[in-house]
Design a protein around this motif. Structure first.
Motif, PDB file in Angstrom:
ATOM      1  N   CYS A 162     -20.676 110.182   3.750  1.00  0.00           N
ATOM      2  CA  CYS A 162     -20.250 109.263   4.795  1.00  0.00           C
ATOM      3  C   CYS A 162     -19.436 110.004   5.856  1.00  0.00           C
ATOM      4  O   CYS A 162     -18.617 110.862   5.522  1.00  0.00           O
ATOM      5  CB  CYS A 162     -19.412 108.144   4.179  1.00  0.00           C
ATOM      6  N   GLU A 164     -17.719 108.166   8.258  1.00  0.00           N
ATOM      7  CA  GLU A 164     -16.925 107.135   8.929  1.00  0.00           C
ATOM      8  C   GLU A 164     -15.413 107.347   8.814  1.00  0.00           C
ATOM      9  O   GLU A 164     -14.663 106.924   9.672  1.00  0.00           O
ATOM     10  CB  GLU A 164     -17.279 105.747   8.375  1.00  0.00           C
ATOM     11  N   PHE A 165     -14.975 107.922   7.729  1.00  0.00           N
ATOM     12  CA  PHE A 165     -13.538 108.169   7.504  1.00  0.00           C
ATOM     13  C   PHE A 165     -12.682 106.909   7.674  1.00  0.00           C
ATOM     14  O   PHE A 165     -11.716 106.904   8.429  1.00  0.00           O
ATOM     15  CB  PHE A 165     -13.023 109.304   8.395  1.00  0.00           C
ATOM     16  N   CYS A 166     -13.030 105.851   6.972  1.00  0.00           N
ATOM     17  CA  CYS A 166     -12.128 104.703   6.886  1.00  0.00           C
ATOM     18  C   CYS A 166     -10.848 105.252   6.254  1.00  0.00           C
ATOM     19  O   CYS A 166     -10.908 106.094   5.350  1.00  0.00           O
ATOM     20  CB  CYS A 166     -12.739 103.615   6.008  1.00  0.00           C
ATOM     21  N   PHE A 168      -8.733 104.335   4.163  1.00  0.00           N
ATOM     22  CA  PHE A 168      -8.406 104.120   2.748  1.00  0.00           C
ATOM     23  C   PHE A 168      -9.379 104.829   1.812  1.00  0.00           C
ATOM     24  O   PHE A 168      -9.171 104.833   0.606  1.00  0.00           O
ATOM     25  CB  PHE A 168      -8.439 102.614   2.425  1.00  0.00           C
ATOM     26  N   CYS A 169     -10.445 105.417   2.361  1.00  0.00           N
ATOM     27  CA  CYS A 169     -11.585 105.759   1.507  1.00  0.00           C
ATOM     28  C   CYS A 169     -11.717 107.257   1.219  1.00  0.00           C
ATOM     29  O   CYS A 169     -11.701 108.093   2.126  1.00  0.00           O
ATOM     30  CB  CYS A 169     -12.866 105.242   2.149  1.00  0.00           C
ATOM     31  N   VAL A 171     -14.404 108.573  -0.196  1.00  0.00           N
ATOM     32  CA  VAL A 171     -15.821 108.960  -0.287  1.00  0.00           C
ATOM     33  C   VAL A 171     -16.208 110.173   0.579  1.00  0.00           C
ATOM     34  O   VAL A 171     -16.883 111.082   0.097  1.00  0.00           O
ATOM     35  CB  VAL A 171     -16.731 107.733  -0.008  1.00  0.00           C
ATOM     36  N   GLN A 206     -24.152 105.782   0.569  1.00  0.00           N
ATOM     37  CA  GLN A 206     -22.751 105.420   0.794  1.00  0.00           C
ATOM     38  C   GLN A 206     -22.601 104.686   2.122  1.00  0.00           C
ATOM     39  O   GLN A 206     -21.706 103.885   2.297  1.00  0.00           O
ATOM     40  CB  GLN A 206     -21.868 106.663   0.788  1.00  0.00           C
ATOM     41  N   HIS A 243     -22.853  99.425   6.407  1.00  0.00           N
ATOM     42  CA  HIS A 243     -21.652  99.267   7.229  1.00  0.00           C
ATOM     43  C   HIS A 243     -21.952  98.199   8.286  1.00  0.00           C
ATOM     44  O   HIS A 243     -22.997  98.269   8.939  1.00  0.00           O
ATOM     45  CB  HIS A 243     -21.317 100.595   7.911  1.00  0.00           C
ATOM     46  N   ARG A 282     -12.186 100.699  10.785  1.00  0.00           N
ATOM     47  CA  ARG A 282     -13.477 100.144  10.395  1.00  0.00           C
ATOM     48  C   ARG A 282     -14.469 100.038  11.540  1.00  0.00           C
ATOM     49  O   ARG A 282     -15.663  99.865  11.320  1.00  0.00           O
ATOM     50  CB  ARG A 282     -13.268  98.751   9.763  1.00  0.00           C
TER      51      ARG A 282
HETATM   52  S1  SF4 Z   1     -15.491 102.639   3.104  1.00  0.00           S
HETATM   53 FE1  SF4 Z   1     -17.662 103.049   3.298  1.00  0.00          FE
HETATM   54  S2  SF4 Z   1     -17.928 103.469   5.497  1.00  0.00           S
HETATM   55 FE2  SF4 Z   1     -15.736 103.713   5.070  1.00  0.00          FE
HETATM   56  S3  SF4 Z   1     -15.464 105.911   4.606  1.00  0.00           S
HETATM   57 FE3  SF4 Z   1     -15.775 104.837   2.652  1.00  0.00          FE
HETATM   58  S4  SF4 Z   1     -17.990 105.019   2.251  1.00  0.00           S
HETATM   59 FE4  SF4 Z   1     -17.648 105.462   4.446  1.00  0.00          FE
END
Ligand code: SF4
Length: 448
Positions: A162, A164-166, A168-169, A171, A206, A243, A282
């Motif tokens: 991913c 996106e670098f939300c 909190f995440c 991943v 993801q 997303h 987001r």
């Molecule tokens: S929440 Fe989803 S979109 Fe956001 S960084 Fe994590 S995997 Fe990526």
């Protein structure tokens, strides 16, 4: 090792991508002559597919590893392998905390498991393998993905990582940057699943609907959906996890035009407050989210939504929380995966000031989950007396279990031979979590 003793036990934490990755591990183990164990006690290899999205899952791993110390000592030659996101994140630290682990296998190394596992069997020395692979390497490796035999529902990874670098995440740090698989390998894998009896294809990634956006020569996600929709043996298509910001008009149109695209959308909301959404990075507002919901409802009036929500994000106020509750009332989700915020390594949000007491956050979560349960109960009750089309996935203790096109779990008494068939079911009883009913015309499987 004696042939008869080659047995494995697999434990999976986390998402559907992890389930699929554990299937890829299992197919390599089968190639090595291993068979599934009925219990952990009779196994020679304990494989753990880990999740690092929440702190709790990580704690669970270390407590499981603690108990495996004794298991390992009970029989000579037993092996413990830790794969998945915590492996990628913790690397050598896993061996420091749990020296009885034999192999730490990063997320990009899933398809190289056989090679690394063979090495530890020969050398007896623990290994940490967490290398990031290039785009080409990963695609070459994924060519060998094998379908799980005889399952009516087939999970097919189309995209990993991913960008996106939300805030909190974790991943992007455990799964790496976005990589999409070439469409021909995806279609080839789907055809292999279909030849083994799969009826429903679940596309995994993801950030699944960002598929192909970095590759000019690839179809877009929506074009890929149309290609899969043309395969006549495919009765249902689902995808997860998308997303909201990639739900463009073309994807909404696809819901109108591809009859096998199920009337279900998992649309991760995370929060109903624009303030919080901004701090989460987001990339959409509450209003934009609700607009997508409305457009999808126009495209497919029978559609149902599920979502993910984080409660107690740093700095979230009572007003922010109430805004999330308003969205819950408006959309009436069929399922909500709700969790307390948990600070994750490498992420920005772990450093955000957080004045909200834990007890308040827990009350919010309790309130949300209670209300959501009521909504599910109310909505499920409305299906009593209606007929739903169910794809039967398993038969356990005389009961068939499957899903409606909207993804609701349905149970009915029936013949195990119906697993893999789609039949009509008259609903006569419900709970907040499932529908129960009687199969109509079991000998004539209905079309979707
Ligand atoms: S929440 Fe989803 S979109 Fe956001 S960084 Fe994590 S995997 Fe990526």
């Amino acid at each position: 090792m004696d042939e008869e003793k080659k047995k494995y036990w697999v434990e999976v934490f986390g998402c559907q991508m992890n389930i699929r990755d554990s299937q890829i591990i299992e197919s390599q183990l089968k190639r090595m002559g291993y068979t599934p164990a009925r219990t952990p006690e009779e196994s020679d290899l304990y494989y753990i597919q880990t999740c690092s999205v929440r702190e709790k899952a990580e704690h669970k791993l270390y407590s499981l590893l603690g108990s495996l110390k004794k298991w390992k000592k009970e029989s000579h030659g037993r092996k413990v392998v830790v794969g998945g996101c915590v492996a990628q994140q913790e690397r050598e630290r896993i061996l420091e905390k749990a020296p009885h682990v034999d192999l730490v296998l990063g997320t990009h190394e899933t398809r190289n498991f056989q090679e690394h596992f063979s090495q530890i069997l020969t050398s007896g020395t623990p290994l940490v393998r967490v290398k990031w692979h290039t785009y080409d390497e990963l695609n070459r490796l994924s060519l060998a993905d094998e379908p799980k035999e005889g399952s009516p529902v087939a999970y097919v990874t189309i995209q990993e990582g991913c960008d996106e670098f939300c805030t909190f995440c974790v991943v992007p740090f455990t799964r790496g940057r976005e990589i999409s698989r070439p469409p021909e390998t995806i279609l080839e894998e789907i055809k292999r699943h279909l030849s083994k009896g799969a009826k429903e294809i679940v596309l995994l990634g993801q950030n699944v609907n960002a598929y192909g956006k970095k590759n000019q020569s690839f179809p877009t996600f929506v074009e890929l959906l149309y290609q899969i929709g043309e395969l006549k043996e495919v009765k249902r298509i689902r995808f997860t996890s998308p997303h909201p910001k990639y739900y463009g008009p073309d994807l909404i149109q696809a819901y109108r035009e591809i009859p096998t695209l199920t009337p279900q959308a998992h649309l991760p909301l995370q929060s109903g407050s624009n303030e919080v959404l901004k701090r989460m990075n987001r990339g959409y507002t509450k209003e934009e989210y609700l607009h997508i919901v409305e457009e999808l409802k126009k495209a497919r009036p029978e559609i149902q939504f599920s979502t993910d929500i984080i409660v107690g994000f740093p700095g979230e106020t009572e007003e922010d929380f109430q805004e999330t509750m308003e969205v819950i009332e408006k959309v009436r989700f069929s399922q909500v995966y709700s969790f307390l915020f948990s600070p994750r390594p490498f992420t920005k949000a772990r450093l955000f000031p957080d004045p909200v007491p834990e007890t308040v956050k827990r009350q919010w979560l309790y309130h949300l989950q209670k209300r959501q349960e009521e909504i599910q109960e109310e909505d499920h009750r409305k299906s009593i007396g209606t007929t739903v089309e169910v794809l039967w996935e398993v038969h356990e203790k005389g009961v068939l279990k499957g899903r409606s096109p909207q993804g609701r779990v349905v149970h009915a008494q029936g013949d195990p031979a119906l697993v893999g068939e789609i039949t009509s079911v008259l609903i006569d009883r419900t709970t907040p979590y499932a529908l129960y009913g009687k199969i109509l015309h079991p000998s004539v499987p209905s079309l979707l």
